[in-house]
Design an enzyme around this catalytic site. Structure first.
Site, short mmCIF file in Angstrom:
data_model
loop_
_atom_site.label_atom_id
_atom_site.label_comp_id
_atom_site.label_asym_id
_atom_site.label_seq_id
_atom_site.Cartn_x
_atom_site.Cartn_y
_atom_site.Cartn_z
N HIS A 165 34.52 22.76 35.13
CA HIS A 165 34.16 23.22 36.46
C HIS A 165 32.64 23.31 36.58
CE1 HIS A 165 34.63 27.05 34.15
NE2 HIS A 165 33.43 27.21 34.66
C1 T46 Z 1 31.92 29.39 32.79
C2 T46 Z 1 32.33 29.17 31.38
C3 T46 Z 1 31.19 29.02 30.43
C4 T46 Z 1 37.66 36.87 35.35
O1 T46 Z 1 38.57 37.50 35.89
N1 T46 Z 1 36.39 37.36 35.32
C5 T46 Z 1 35.35 36.69 34.76
O2 T46 Z 1 34.20 37.19 34.76
C6 T46 Z 1 35.61 35.40 34.16
C7 T46 Z 1 34.47 34.62 33.54
C8 T46 Z 1 36.90 34.93 34.19
N2 T46 Z 1 37.90 35.64 34.76
C9 T46 Z 1 39.26 35.12 34.71
C10 T46 Z 1 39.52 33.89 35.56
C11 T46 Z 1 40.63 33.19 34.81
O3 T46 Z 1 41.87 33.72 35.23
O4 T46 Z 1 39.56 34.74 33.37
C12 T46 Z 1 40.40 33.61 33.35
C13 T46 Z 1 39.81 32.49 32.49
O5 T46 Z 1 38.64 31.96 33.16
P1 T46 Z 1 38.24 30.41 33.10
O6 T46 Z 1 39.47 29.59 33.01
O7 T46 Z 1 37.31 30.14 34.24
O8 T46 Z 1 37.46 30.34 31.71
P2 T46 Z 1 36.54 29.16 31.17
O9 T46 Z 1 36.34 29.44 29.72
O10 T46 Z 1 37.06 27.82 31.55
O11 T46 Z 1 35.14 29.34 31.95
C14 T46 Z 1 34.34 30.49 31.73
C15 T46 Z 1 33.81 31.02 33.07
O12 T46 Z 1 34.90 31.27 33.96
C16 T46 Z 1 32.86 30.05 33.74
O13 T46 Z 1 32.16 30.71 34.77
O14 T46 Z 1 30.90 28.87 33.21
O15 T46 Z 1 33.24 30.17 30.88
#
Ligand code: T46
Length: 138
Positions: free
Chosen positions: A51
């Protein structure tokens, strides 16, 4: 480094007693830190991310172990290896990111410029390309 990314070196206060790295918002990183999160226990062969963010700026630090970060814009791509807790990868607006090759002990800490909102994410690559082409055009 590709557009809107850079490596930041933080002061490492090392000695016989170990390491201490201090990071101050608006001084060592180019934004006020509003949120901190960390990622651990990522299984082998898992890639996270896929993303971009419209407004959010972040600094990624690998506090333990190693992880690779692929960063992309419509015209550039680079893979950065993070394995030194005194160095962070700054990722600015509209840069696509993928995190992969986590080692079992990896602790990936992220300093973020904004509170969490799902509306800042662009998770579809087609949508990203369209917005990013417009964003990066001269
Ligand atoms: C990024 C990379 C480096 C929350 O509720 N609060 C938060 O602050 C974050 C970061 C995530 N979440 C929830 C949203 C999803 O349900 O945690 C779950 C996993 O998030 P995501 O699939 O977006 O995780 P990554 O590892 O793909 O991405 C994360 C960050 O979301 C993103 O901003 O830049 O790490």
């Amino acid at each position: 480094m590709i557009t809107n990314t850079k490596m930041i070196s933080f002061q490492d206060h090392s000695g016989k007693l170990g390491h201490l790295v201090a990071i101050e918002g608006n001084r060592d990183v180019p934004f006020e830190i509003k949120r901190v999160y960390y990622i651990t226990g990522v299984p082998e062969h898992v890639t996270r991310g896929f993303h971009s963010h419209r407004k959010l700026e972040q600094v990624l630090l690998c506090l333990n172990g190693e992880v690779k970060i692929r960063v992309k814009t419509p015209r550039e791509e680079e893979t950065v290896v993070l394995n030194d807790p005194s160095k962070g990868l700054f990722i600015g607006h509209m840069v696509w990111r993928e995190m992969f090759d986590f080692t079992p002990s990896t602790v990936l800490m992220v300093l973020a410029s904004e509170y969490y909102t799902k509306y800042d994410y662009i998770r579809d690559y087609g949508q990203y390309s369209a917005e990013a082409n417009n964003f990066f055009k001269e």
